[in-house]
Design a protein around this motif. Sequence first.
Motif, PDB file in Angstrom:
ATOM      1  N   ARG A  80       1.587  10.240  -7.680  1.00  0.00           N
ATOM      2  CA  ARG A  80       2.256   8.963  -7.463  1.00  0.00           C
ATOM      3  C   ARG A  80       1.463   7.808  -8.074  1.00  0.00           C
ATOM      4  O   ARG A  80       0.236   7.850  -8.173  1.00  0.00           O
ATOM      5  N   GLY A  81       2.181   6.780  -8.475  1.00  0.00           N
ATOM      6  CA  GLY A  81       1.537   5.561  -8.950  1.00  0.00           C
ATOM      7  C   GLY A  81       0.576   5.795 -10.091  1.00  0.00           C
ATOM      8  O   GLY A  81       0.911   6.467 -11.081  1.00  0.00           O
ATOM      9  N   ASP A  82      -0.632   5.268  -9.953  1.00  0.00           N
ATOM     10  CA  ASP A  82      -1.620   5.392 -11.026  1.00  0.00           C
ATOM     11  C   ASP A  82      -2.406   6.690 -10.970  1.00  0.00           C
ATOM     12  O   ASP A  82      -3.314   6.911 -11.767  1.00  0.00           O
ATOM     13  N   GLY A  83      -2.093   7.547  -9.999  1.00  0.00           N
ATOM     14  CA  GLY A  83      -2.702   8.861  -9.939  1.00  0.00           C
ATOM     15  C   GLY A  83      -4.034   8.925  -9.217  1.00  0.00           C
ATOM     16  O   GLY A  83      -4.652   9.989  -9.164  1.00  0.00           O
ATOM     17  N   PHE A  84      -4.480   7.807  -8.634  1.00  0.00           N
ATOM     18  CA  PHE A  84      -5.769   7.805  -7.943  1.00  0.00           C
ATOM     19  C   PHE A  84      -5.656   8.191  -6.474  1.00  0.00           C
ATOM     20  O   PHE A  84      -6.668   8.470  -5.825  1.00  0.00           O
ATOM     21  N   GLY A  85      -4.453   8.171  -5.912  1.00  0.00           N
ATOM     22  CA  GLY A  85      -4.285   8.574  -4.530  1.00  0.00           C
ATOM     23  C   GLY A  85      -3.765   7.448  -3.655  1.00  0.00           C
ATOM     24  O   GLY A  85      -3.403   6.367  -4.132  1.00  0.00           O
ATOM     25  N   ALA A  86      -3.746   7.709  -2.348  1.00  0.00           N
ATOM     26  CA  ALA A  86      -3.186   6.768  -1.383  1.00  0.00           C
ATOM     27  C   ALA A  86      -4.194   5.679  -1.042  1.00  0.00           C
ATOM     28  O   ALA A  86      -5.397   5.920  -0.955  1.00  0.00           O
ATOM     29  N   ASP A  87      -3.678   4.480  -0.809  1.00  0.00           N
ATOM     30  CA  ASP A  87      -4.535   3.396  -0.346  1.00  0.00           C
ATOM     31  C   ASP A  87      -5.041   3.658   1.072  1.00  0.00           C
ATOM     32  O   ASP A  87      -6.174   3.313   1.413  1.00  0.00           O
ATOM     33  N   LEU A  88      -4.192   4.255   1.883  1.00  0.00           N
ATOM     34  CA  LEU A  88      -4.509   4.499   3.293  1.00  0.00           C
ATOM     35  C   LEU A  88      -4.009   5.870   3.698  1.00  0.00           C
ATOM     36  O   LEU A  88      -2.854   6.230   3.426  1.00  0.00           O
ATOM     37  N   VAL A  89      -4.876   6.639   4.358  1.00  0.00           N
ATOM     38  CA  VAL A  89      -4.473   7.888   5.003  1.00  0.00           C
ATOM     39  C   VAL A  89      -4.707   7.717   6.499  1.00  0.00           C
ATOM     40  O   VAL A  89      -5.810   7.347   6.913  1.00  0.00           O
ATOM     41  N   VAL A  90      -3.674   7.966   7.294  1.00  0.00           N
ATOM     42  CA  VAL A  90      -3.747   7.824   8.742  1.00  0.00           C
ATOM     43  C   VAL A  90      -3.706   9.222   9.355  1.00  0.00           C
ATOM     44  O   VAL A  90      -2.695   9.918   9.243  1.00  0.00           O
TER      45      VAL A  90
ATOM     46  N   ASP B  63       0.823  -1.214   0.000  1.00  0.00           N
ATOM     47  CA  ASP B  63       0.000   0.000   0.000  1.00  0.00           C
ATOM     48  C   ASP B  63       0.855   1.261   0.000  1.00  0.00           C
ATOM     49  O   ASP B  63       1.961   1.288   0.548  1.00  0.00           O
ATOM     50  N   THR B  64       0.298   2.304  -0.609  1.00  0.00           N
ATOM     51  CA  THR B  64       0.826   3.654  -0.444  1.00  0.00           C
ATOM     52  C   THR B  64       0.095   4.294   0.725  1.00  0.00           C
ATOM     53  O   THR B  64      -1.137   4.313   0.763  1.00  0.00           O
ATOM     54  N   VAL B  65       0.866   4.810   1.690  1.00  0.00           N
ATOM     55  CA  VAL B  65       0.306   5.308   2.946  1.00  0.00           C
ATOM     56  C   VAL B  65       0.692   6.770   3.133  1.00  0.00           C
ATOM     57  O   VAL B  65       1.854   7.146   2.941  1.00  0.00           O
ATOM     58  N   VAL B  66      -0.276   7.585   3.520  1.00  0.00           N
ATOM     59  CA  VAL B  66      -0.017   8.962   3.932  1.00  0.00           C
ATOM     60  C   VAL B  66      -0.303   9.059   5.418  1.00  0.00           C
ATOM     61  O   VAL B  66      -1.362   8.620   5.892  1.00  0.00           O
TER      62      VAL B  66
END
Length: 346
Positions: free
Chosen positions: A233-243, A169-172
Amino acid sequence: MQALVKYDSRPDAVELRDIAKPPDPGPNDVILEVKAAGVCGSDLHMWQENHSWEISLPLVLGHEFCGLVAAVGTDVTKVRPGDRVACETAAQICNQCSYCLGGAYNLCPGRLGYGALADGAFTRFVTARQEILHAIPEGVPFAHAALTEPVCVAYNALVEKTAIMKPGDTVVIQGAGTIGIMALLVTRLRGASEIIVLGTDVDEHRLGVAAELGASRTINIQQEDPVDYVLSRGDGFGADLVVDCSGVSVALEQAMAMVRPNGLITKIGWGPQPLGFNLDPLVGKAVTLQGSFSHTYNTWERVLGLMGSGQLNLDPVIGGQYPLTDWHSAFEHMESGRNVKSVLVL
C-alpha cells in the motif's frame, strides 16, 4: 440478589450465586441499579482461567456497566435518584499518590477495578463513588451506554496518549474483537485514510462487522499474509500506526514487520506469553512502542458526547442482549466469534 461469581482459580469456576445487597451508601457513595453490562474479553479469560492479571476471589465479574441511581449518600451532589448514569471502572483509588493527584488515576498503584480486585456489575446493585459517574445523554439506550468503557479504552490509546495517530494515517488493527472494533470506530473519527483490520478464522463474523463499520480491508491472517498486503500500500514503507488489540504476544513481531520507519505501535491487548523473537526491528526502524491502560474522567465525557451526537454506530457491535440467567450463552457467543459484544440486561 443474584450475581455472577468467579469462585475458584480454575476454568469454568463461574456460577450464579445469591449475595447480599450493598449496605446504605457512605457519604460520598451512590447505589446504582444496574440496567446493562457488557461482557468483556477479560471476563471470558477469567471464566477460562487464562488471564494474566491479579484478581480477588470470590469475585463478582463485570466492569462495563450503566444504570439508574437508586440511592445517594449525604454528601453526594453530582447525581440524584433516578438519574441515568454510566460508571467508570476505578472502584477505588488512593487519592494521594502522584498519579491520582496528577489526574492519571488509572495508574494508581492502589487502584481496585470492578470485576478484578473489587466486586463488579454482573448483579442488580453496585456501590460507586460519585466522582466516577457520568450522565448518559438523552436518546442513548442502556445497552449502548454499557459499552462506553471499551470505547474509552480505544479512545485513550488513540487520542489521549503522547504519541497518537494523525488524520490521513494508514492504520492496521490486529484483532477483530471488541477493542479492535472500537479502535476501528475511533480511527475513523480521527480521519485515518485506510484502516486494515486483521483477524483469524474465529473472527469471520467480526471481520464482517468491521467491514460494515468502515474498514478499508479485512484480512484473515490464517488465509493471507497481512504483511505483504500492508507493504503493497501507498509508498510501500508500511503502516503509520499498528494497534495491537489481539491479546497474543506474537502479534508484536507481525506489528514490527508492518509498521513504517518512524511509525507507531500501540499495544492495548494483554498477552501473557513470553516473547520468542528479536526486538531489533524496533531500533532499526526507530519505531515508537507504547502501551495504553484504561482511561480517565475526560475520556468518558468525550465518548459519551460522541454517543449522544450519533457519531458512534454501536448497533452492529451488539450481537445479543441476555438476561443474567443466560450468562453462559452470552459468554459462549462471544468466545465463538458469533458476537462482537454480548450485553447482559438486568
